[in-house]
Motif scaffolding. Structure first.
Motif, mmCIF file in Angstrom:
data_model
loop_
_atom_site.group_PDB
_atom_site.id
_atom_site.type_symbol
_atom_site.label_atom_id
_atom_site.label_comp_id
_atom_site.label_asym_id
_atom_site.label_seq_id
_atom_site.Cartn_x
_atom_site.Cartn_y
_atom_site.Cartn_z
ATOM 1 N N ILE A 72 -1.919 -54.242 21.408
ATOM 2 C CA ILE A 72 -0.784 -54.325 20.490
ATOM 3 C C ILE A 72 -1.106 -53.574 19.205
ATOM 4 O O ILE A 72 -2.139 -53.807 18.576
ATOM 5 C CB ILE A 72 -0.441 -55.794 20.169
ATOM 6 N N GLU A 73 -0.239 -52.689 18.800
ATOM 7 C CA GLU A 73 -0.445 -51.893 17.599
ATOM 8 C C GLU A 73 -0.353 -52.778 16.357
ATOM 9 O O GLU A 73 0.419 -53.740 16.292
ATOM 10 C CB GLU A 73 0.620 -50.797 17.527
ATOM 11 N N VAL A 74 -1.166 -52.451 15.362
ATOM 12 C CA VAL A 74 -1.143 -53.192 14.097
ATOM 13 C C VAL A 74 -0.059 -52.591 13.208
ATOM 14 O O VAL A 74 -0.164 -51.432 12.788
ATOM 15 C CB VAL A 74 -2.502 -53.115 13.380
ATOM 16 N N PRO A 75 0.979 -53.334 12.898
ATOM 17 C CA PRO A 75 2.027 -52.783 12.034
ATOM 18 C C PRO A 75 1.567 -52.748 10.581
ATOM 19 O O PRO A 75 0.859 -53.639 10.124
ATOM 20 C CB PRO A 75 3.183 -53.777 12.215
ATOM 21 N N GLN A 76 1.919 -51.728 9.860
ATOM 22 C CA GLN A 76 1.636 -51.648 8.429
ATOM 23 C C GLN A 76 2.809 -52.285 7.699
ATOM 24 O O GLN A 76 3.878 -51.698 7.585
ATOM 25 C CB GLN A 76 1.442 -50.183 8.012
ATOM 26 N N THR A 77 2.594 -53.484 7.221
ATOM 27 C CA THR A 77 3.704 -54.271 6.668
ATOM 28 C C THR A 77 3.646 -54.389 5.149
ATOM 29 O O THR A 77 4.634 -54.149 4.452
ATOM 30 C CB THR A 77 3.692 -55.699 7.274
ATOM 31 N N VAL A 78 2.465 -54.766 4.624
ATOM 32 C CA VAL A 78 2.327 -55.033 3.191
ATOM 33 C C VAL A 78 1.312 -54.075 2.592
ATOM 34 O O VAL A 78 0.209 -53.905 3.114
ATOM 35 C CB VAL A 78 1.885 -56.491 2.945
ATOM 36 N N GLY A 79 1.679 -53.451 1.462
ATOM 37 C CA GLY A 79 0.813 -52.491 0.793
ATOM 38 C C GLY A 79 -0.209 -53.163 -0.102
ATOM 39 O O GLY A 79 -0.244 -54.393 -0.259
ATOM 40 N N GLU A 80 -1.040 -52.322 -0.751
ATOM 41 C CA GLU A 80 -2.130 -52.844 -1.561
ATOM 42 C C GLU A 80 -1.635 -53.617 -2.777
ATOM 43 O O GLU A 80 -2.338 -54.462 -3.316
ATOM 44 C CB GLU A 80 -3.042 -51.699 -2.021
ATOM 45 N N ASP A 81 -0.403 -53.353 -3.211
ATOM 46 C CA ASP A 81 0.141 -54.033 -4.381
ATOM 47 C C ASP A 81 0.913 -55.292 -4.016
ATOM 48 O O ASP A 81 1.558 -55.905 -4.881
ATOM 49 C CB ASP A 81 1.050 -53.090 -5.174
#
Length: 951
Positions: free
Chosen positions: A361-370
């Protein structure tokens, strides 16, 4: 005319004051040590000896020292001084951690206060300000540590921000790159939204936190188990903001589940009559209560394994989440809480990540560093999980609203639970899967090597071994990258086409050489080609700009301190820090050294507890219970603080407060008065008075025996780092055996015997030995007071072997002659003191009843058995009991005689002494008046007066 004999009495005389005046005296001694170059003199004196090296764990350079620092540094100083005086070359090099987020944070705060954006400042200008800030606090803390009496190489400490240190740190990084232990990977890490960086385990603390909870429906889309058709899987989470990152649902293969049909609900319930819910049977009742379901029928039971191969709809399918949510078996799923189903967001949890990886399962990029959802996140783009100040953002509310609007919200609530926070900003953290640099625990068998190194290390206390072993056994790969500005960069190049690290020894050497000359600022100032040389094109490579975890830096101190300073040695004899460093400095040093050198950088590790107030509470400004070491030094003196440190059991948490400090001040006064009495007793003493041990009375030989026993104990306790028992033993010897017994018994002889008498010369010889040993044994603990006493030693000893050192700290512990040990004599005097205790108990009672004042007015009769009578034959028992006369009788005592319950066969009948009172020694004796020349004196005093006149 009656003669005044006061001037013939040899009263103690010394310039060593009763009151220490430590707050004034200690700075004077510090100045003296600096002017005489004490540290350099110690090194010269110890040249060629076996080395004992305590490697200093670096404190952080960002504020005044606190009481925990004082405990740590005093313990280190006591050990270093003790080992030096045992005959080692014990060289102490203090050090500081200078890089990292706390300092960076302070400079950012300054910019924020000025309304500036830190990111608009040139990077190396920002780093220069961090460097200046760190240096300022290094200088302040060094002064505060020195005020505690801590001796070390303050002229040349180690700092992680010096050029040679930065160069060696990057060499250590390169070693892991070359041996394959370093790699880049996307893994979930604890992330601080406030500080915009990943945090190490040692930078995390857990506090109570109130979270929003949600029970959410996931409609089953397809399943090999027909009994769950048209039903909803119910998940439970305390992080609703992770639901946009959901990509799967985990179940337990061996957990029993059931399909329930809702039959009735309370008003306000979000459940619908007739709907079918899938729950773990063990948790169903709890879910019904939370969802206000008052009646439900169990339709089907089945094991979790029946769900394998099934999948659900994401509740927000129409909002852009149009994908299958597979049902996956997870061995971490339990029935402790929730619903028996765990929603899986691979970008926001360790179990989630690993389960996703195992199932492709691919890891979704949901929340940024901020802490904001990325712009590509459907429905929630730009919303914040936490604000820049660490406060809850809009994300939870928006997700709950979205779930409610599509009918996926079954229930919500709140829960108070332990939650990870940053130890710097105190803000809650989030799990966030990001690309980071890791050191593998398995490559090169790092885990196995570290576990073996733990076994090879000696731990004080012993349970420290189990603690760090459990951590190493379970720890994941070491994330060493940070997305910050102030620190040593992970100075690597990565090929753009393949993502492979450039492993070129010449490039690595060039980087380190430049860092050695210019510091790590060069990585951000010079063109990449300067580092790559002619063999590689900069356009082909990405220059890594992450900085290395400060724990990696401090874990590398052994490499640029122990290995690079010839006056030290590798590995260290001892590392010593607080017990929290099992997961901090001990831990990172172990992994760094095992990964590059195959063993720990230390032979032994000692840990101490934390410091609490007198009620056992953590110190805080809000409670008003903070004890500042600076204030203790200003009011009482550093020696009082040092005495408290060694008097406590450092293996447990220590307690301190006003009453405890006052108690230690009383404790100190007893030790000081012992030294003062000895110095006074040695007024005008010269070695010509010395007398051989064989010629001494038994009582003096007993004192020398006790010194022999104490010498063995002191050395053994230093080896075991058991300073609590050591300090108790020295205190009891001074307060009980010397002050309350030996000094009390022998003051008559000291004051009144003729100067040349064997007994008085014996007393003074023993006093010389006491001064020599006690100043040495106390020097590591009461470093100022022992020095003051040493400087007050009799002038007559100047130039005599063993007494010539300019400072007590330049000495070694005196060698105790073997013939001082006399166990038979010790047993005899232990028995004599037991009889004496019964006599003094009887006299105390008489004094309380006002039968007489001084014990010299007494003539008690002591009834003893035959063995005791034989024991006392030949002993001046009146002198031992400080009475003018005494009668020892073998036989049974009359009724009413005084006895002690714990002393069998001894009884005392008090009586008054007969005769005249000697004007000089105050004893009451029949012989007073029989000397015509001195009619008011006893014969002993008359002889002493004549001898003094003749002298």
């Amino acid at each position: 005319m009656t003669r005044d004999y006061k001037s013939t009495v040899f009263l103690p005389r010394t310039d060593f004051p009763m009151r220490g005046g430590l707050p004034t005296k200690e700075p004077e001694l510090l100045k003296r040590w600096e002017e005489m170059g004490l540290f350099q003199r110690l090194r010269e004196t110890a040249k060629g000896r076996e080395k004992f090296v305590l490697h200093d764990g670096p404190p952080y350079a960002n504020g005044n020292i606190h009481i925990g620092h004082a405990v740590n540094k005093v313990l280190k100083d006591v050990i270093v001084r003790s080992r030096q005086m045992q005959g080692y070359d014990s060289n102490y090099v203090p050090g500081w951690d200078c890089h990292g987020l706390p300092i960076e944070w302070k400079i950012e705060e300054k910019y924020r206060a000025e309304g500036k954006d830190k990111d608009e400042v040139p990077l190396n200008q920002f780093r220069a300000e961090c460097r200046q800030f760190a240096q300022k606090w290094v200088d302040i803390q060094a002064g505060e540590f020195r005020r505690l009496g801590v001796e070390g190489n303050w002229a040349d400490p180690y700092l992680t921000m010096t050029l040679p240190a930065e160069a060696q740190i990057v060499r250590e990084i390169h070693k892991f790159a070359m041996n394959g232990g370093l790699y880049k990977g996307a893994k979930p890490v604890m992330w601080s939204v406030v500080e915009k960086t990943a945090l190490a385990e040692a930078e995390i603390e857990y506090h109570d936190h109130t979270s929003t909870t949600v029970f959410a429906r996931f409609a089953i889309w397809g399943s090999p188990a027909p009994e769950v058709d048209d039903a909803n899987i119910v998940i439970w989470t305390t992080t609703p903001w992770t639901l946009p990152g959901n990509r799967a649902i985990a179940f337990g293969e061996d957990i029993e589940y059931a399909v329930y049909k809702v039959l009735a609900v309370e008003e306000g319930s979000l459940a619908e009559v007739g709907e079918r819910l899938v729950l773990a049977t063990a948790l169903a009742e709890g879910v019904f209560k939370e969802a206000k379901i008052t009646d439900a029928r169990l339709l089907h039971r089945f094991p979790g394994s029946r769900l394998a191969g099934g999948y659900c709809h994401h509740p927000l399918t129409r909002g852009g989440y149009d994908f299958k949510v597979p049902l996956l078996a997870g061995d971490f799923v339990t029935t402790d809480a929730g619903t028996g189903f765990v929603h899986i967001a691979p970008g926001h949890g360790e179990d989630d990540f690993h389960l996703g990886q195992a199932n492709g399962i691919e890891v979704p990029q949901t929340v940024g560093e901020d802490g904001r959802y990325y712009d590509h996140v459907p429905m929630f783009a730009g919303l914040r999980v936490y604000t820049a100040e660490g406060k809850p953002g809009e994300a939870n509310g928006a997700v709950l609203k979205a779930f409610a609007e599509v009918g996926a919200l079954l229930a919500k609530g709140r829960i108070k639970h332990s939650y990870p926070h940053s130890w710097r900003s105190k803000a809650p953290l989030i799990f966030r899967t990001t690309p980071q640099w890791f050191i593998s625990m398995e490559t090169n068998d790092l885990r196995r090597t570290a576990l073996q190194a733990i076994s090879d290390t000696t731990w004080f206390p012993a349970q420290g071994e189990n603690r760090i072993r459990a951590m190493i056994e379970q720890r994941p790969d070491w994330c060493i990258s940070r997305q910050r500005a102030w620190g040593v960069p992970i100075a690597l190049f990565v090929r753009k086409e393949t993502g492979e690290i450039l492993r070129d020894a010449e490039v690595f050497a060039r980087i380190a050489d430049i860092f050695e000359k210019e510091g790590s600022d060069a990585w951000f100032a010079r063109p990449a080609q300067d580092f790559l040389g002619n063999a590689h094109r900069a356009d082909d490579y990405e220059q890594v700009r992450d900085i290395v975890d400060v724990w990696f830096e401090s874990g590398s101190t052994h490499a640029f301190v122990l290995e690079q300073r010839p006056e030290l040695k590798w590995p260290a004899s001892l590392y010593l820090e607080g017990s929290d460093q099992h997961r901090g400095w001990f831990h990172s040093s172990l992994l760094e050294s095992c990964g590059t050198r195959g063993r720990a950088p230390y032979d032994a590790v000692l840990t101490h507890g934390f410091t609490l107030d007198e009620q056992g509470r953590k110190m805080s400004k809000s409670l008003g219970n903070v004890v500042a070491p600076q204030e203790v030094c200003d009011k009482y003196g550093a020696d009082i603080l040092r005495l408290w440190v060694v008097s406590t059991d450092y293996t447990e948490d220590q307690r301190i407060g006003p009453e405890i400090i006052k108690y230690q001040a009383d404790h100190y006064r007893r030790l000081r008065n012992t030294l003062r009495y000895i110095l006074g007793a040695l007024a005008d003493y010269t070695p010509a008075e010395r007398i051989a041990v064989a010629e001494m009375p038994e009582l003096e030989r007993w004192v020398l025996h006790r010194l022999s026993e104490l010498d063995a104990l002191v050395r053994a306790k230093i080896e075991a780092y058991d300073f609590h028992d050591l300090s108790v033993a020295i205190h009891n010897f001074c307060a009980v055996e010397l002050s309350a017994f030996y000094f009390d018994v022998r003051k008559d002889s000291l004051y009144c015997d003729a100067p040349g008498s064997v007994r008085r010369r014996s007393v003074r010889t023993v006093m010389e030995h006491l001064l020599s040993t006690l100043t040495a044994w106390l020097a590591p603990i009461l470093c100022f007071t022992a020095e003051e006493a040493w400087l007050a030693r009799p002038e007559g000893l100047a130039g005599v072997e063993g007494w010539t050192e300019e400072s007590v700290h330049l000495r070694v512990f005196p060698a105790i002659p073997a013939e001082w040990r006399n166990d038979d004599l010790a047993a005899k005097w232990e028995a004599i003191r037991t009889v004496r205790r019964t006599v003094t108990g009887a006299l105390e009672l008489e004094r309380a009843n006002k039968k007489f004042g001084s014990s010299l007015q007494a003539n008690p009769t002591v009834f003893v058995d035959a063995a005791t009578k034989a024991l006392l034959d030949g002993v001046d028992f009146a002198e031992v009991c400080i009475t003018s006369q005494i009668t020892v009788t073998e036989g049974a005592a009359p009724d009413g005689a005084f006895v002690l319950p714990d002393v069998a066969g001894i009884a005392v009948v008090p009586g008054l002494a007969e005769g005249g009172k000697c004007e000089r020694c105050w004893k009451i004796l029949p012989e007073v008046g029989t000397n015509a020349a001195h009619p008011t004196l006893c014969l002993r005093c008359a002889e002493a007066v004549d001898a003094e006149a003749a002298f």
